[in-house]
Scaffold this active site. Structure first.
Site, short mmCIF file in Angstrom:
data_model
loop_
_atom_site.label_atom_id
_atom_site.label_comp_id
_atom_site.label_asym_id
_atom_site.label_seq_id
_atom_site.Cartn_x
_atom_site.Cartn_y
_atom_site.Cartn_z
CD GLU A 260 20.36 -33.53 -0.38
OE1 GLU A 260 20.83 -34.58 0.22
OE2 GLU A 260 18.97 -34.08 -0.29
CG ASP A 264 24.14 -34.53 0.29
OD1 ASP A 264 23.38 -35.82 -0.17
OD2 ASP A 264 23.81 -33.53 -0.06
CB SER A 459 19.03 -36.57 -0.93
OG SER A 459 18.07 -35.96 -1.62
CG ASP A 499 17.63 -58.77 -9.89
OD1 ASP A 499 17.63 -57.17 -9.99
OD2 ASP A 499 17.77 -59.72 -10.29
N GLY A 511 12.17 -56.50 -11.83
CA GLY A 511 11.90 -57.73 -11.96
C GLY A 511 13.07 -58.16 -12.49
N GLY A 513 17.55 -58.82 -13.35
CA GLY A 513 18.38 -58.30 -13.94
C GLY A 513 17.70 -56.52 -13.98
CG ASP A 515 13.87 -53.30 -11.71
OD1 ASP A 515 13.86 -51.85 -11.36
OD2 ASP A 515 14.49 -54.03 -10.98
#
Length: 558
Positions: A260, A264, A459, A499, A511, A513, A515
């Protein structure tokens, strides 16, 4: 005298969380010395739970923020409230280690038995897979005059608070190559991902500081130097800050929290190589988590303009007062112009729980977090060929859904967020807000503990967006701060997001827009910058040149 002690009342929201199944195995050591943090409500919040929420929204609208130096006087705790906590603690034989107006906290030290008496709890030891932890099953109690001002009491429990949201790419079957589809997703470097998302060129994060919160693991400069050399980039300035005694402690296991930490740093650093990266290492407890965010937000030395968080846990595993303390710490960061990006989880719509309900991850569900969901990204050089919801199974899929704890924020009123699918059908905050490449199969080429490997998970999306925000801040000459209201208005409507409309994360489908899988979508970095009024610019080290070189060469790492 014992008879003079005031009758104690419960702290609102300090009762046991819904998901707490650990078994008690005995009393805590009465003479153990522990440290506890009492979070005190901001003076502006008195009488109104939304007191500072409206101010944060106004800061976004006006593109104005309070400086760290001014924050205490403007939005900190009332010194009189801090003194009430201090006086009570001393009367209970507890030592005051710190009292801070800006950070709204009083830090106390003393014996377990004295804390039990002061806060009306019985501290016990509980079993969990990693050993035992200290906690309690009642509410926390305080005198009646303290109840209106105490936001949370953190540190009585040292139960593990969160887990990292990364997943390693599955090792390929040696025989699979002859049958593999030519269309199978391929690993990418952070530079290639940034290029596919058209991150602003000619910018490198100069003058910016990125804070990264870690609750375990560590990094080595030898690995970072090898990694960034392989990308053809300078190694960013990376430093570690200790929180509550935790430190940079790599364990030399790529499957540990080291994965992790390195993911990062390497993702954020590749996107913004001239930024200063500051890693705040804290204990994996609610006290450590909240303290790390608070310390990073108020750090006048490193002055980060964005905080990246890739740790979390199901919302229902947190006490309500702990969620309040955390979300208000994130809110305070926003008031100072600090954007907080948070991974939305890697275990689909159930978030790893088995009660047949949907759960969102926290702190991603905080209304002041920029919650980051995951996609599977495929493309060649600068062209995206396909992007769908990341879902490789119930425990390898982007988190997302509707909060059962936080009401729907004003910025989501026109996003058509459905009500929770759980009993009660709460009209809650929708998670995530945005998305980015997270599928381990199209994951990020990174280096961890001397090993070149591929890692995915949400992450990776939090530091990816943190790096982008550092570029935006560099170009704009000031921090974008709490970005969510702008995302749901001018950025989404102006075409600044791709999108993602195909796929699901379990209970929810993508979908058109917003979601509950990928939020508003993945970034078009240059378009976002343009919508915010910035432009690409010349930089000492060209991110654009490095990214094109890496993309064309296939970007072998290390």
């Amino acid at each position: 005298m014992a008879s003079s002690k005031p009758k104690l009342v419960p702290v609102v929201g300090s009762e046991l969380p819904a998901q707490f199944t650990a078994k008690a195995v005995g009393r805590a050591n009465a003479i153990e010395l522990i440290t506890v943090t009492v979070k005190v409500r901001a003076k502006n919040d008195k009488g109104s739970a939304d007191g500072l929420h409206a101010l944060a929204m106004q800061a976004v609208k006006n593109r104005s923020h309070v400086s760290r130096e001014e924050f205490g006087a403007a939005h900190g705790a009332d010194p009189a409230d801090l003194k009430k906590v201090e006086d009570y603690a001393r009367a209970c034989n507890l030592n005051v280690v710190e009292s801070c107006t800006a950070k709204r906290r009083v830090v106390l030290a003393g014996k377990v038995s004295d804390f039990e008496s002061a806060f009306g709890v019985t501290l016990e030891r509980f079993e969990h897979p990693g050993g035992t932890f200290r906690s309690y099953t009642s509410s926390v109690h305080v005198p009646p005059d303290l109840e209106p001002i105490v936001e949370a009491v953190l540190g009585l429990s040292n139960r593990p608070a969160a887990k990292p949201h990364f997943q390693a790419r599955r090792r390929a079957n040696p025989l699979a190559g002859m049958f593999a589809s030519a269309d199978a997703p391929q690993p990418l470097t952070p530079l290639q991902v940034a290029q596919l998302y058209d991150f602003p060129t000619g910018l490198d994060g100069s003058g910016q500081s990125i804070a990264i919160i870690e609750l375990g693991g560590g990094f080595t400069m030898a690995d970072l130097n090898a990694y960034f050399t392989g990308l053809g980039l300078p190694t960013p300035s990376v430093s570690a800050v200790s929180v509550l005694g935790a430190s940079n402690t790599p364990v030399n296991d790529p499957n540990s929290a080291d994965g992790e930490v390195m993911l990062d740093i390497e993702v954020a650093g590749a996107v913004a190589p001239q930024s200063k990266i500051v890693v705040y290492f804290a204990p994996n407890t609610t006290q450590g988590f909240v303290t790390a965010i608070t310390n990073a937000a108020h750090d006048t030395v490193n002055a980060p303009s964005v905080i990246s968080i890739s740790w979390g846990g199901p919302e229902s595993t947190w006490r309500a007062s702990e969620r309040t303390a955390m979300t208000n710490a994130i809110r305070d960061a926003g008031l100072m112009g600090v954007t907080v990006t948070v991974a939305s989880g890697d275990n689909g719509s159930a978030d790893g729980l088995t009660d047949r309900r949907s759960h969102v991850d926290f702190p991603a569900s905080s209304p002041f977090a920029l919650a980051c969901g995951g996609t599977r990204l495929e493309g060649t050089l600068a062209s995206i060929s396909e992007e769908v919801v990341w879902n490789d199974g119930p425990n390898s899929a982007t988190g997302g859904g509707v909060s059962d704890s936080f009401p729907q924020p004003a910025y989501q009123k026109n996003a058509h967020v459905p009500k929770s699918v759980n009993p009660g059908h709460f009209a809650g905050r929708g998670v995530p807000d945005v998305a980015g490449n997270a599928d381990p199969e199209s994951g990020y080429e990174v280096r961890v503990d001397g090993l070149n490997t591929v890692i995915g998970g949400t992450s990776a999306v939090a530091p990816l967006w943190a790096g982008l925000i550092a570029l935006l801040n560099q170009s704009l000459g000031k921090p974008v701060g709490f970005l969510n209201p702008l995302l749901y208005s001018q950025i989404a409507t102006g075409g600044g997001l791709h999108d993602v409309t195909v796929g699901n994360n379990g209970s929810f489908k993508a979908g058109k827009g917003w979601d509950p899988c990928t939020g508003l979508g993945s970034p078009d970095g240059a378009k976002i910058l343009s919508l915010l009024g910035g432009t690409n610019g010349a930089a000492t080290v060209s991110h654009d040149g490095a990214s094109k070189k890496a993309a064309a060469a296939g970007a072998a790492v290390g």
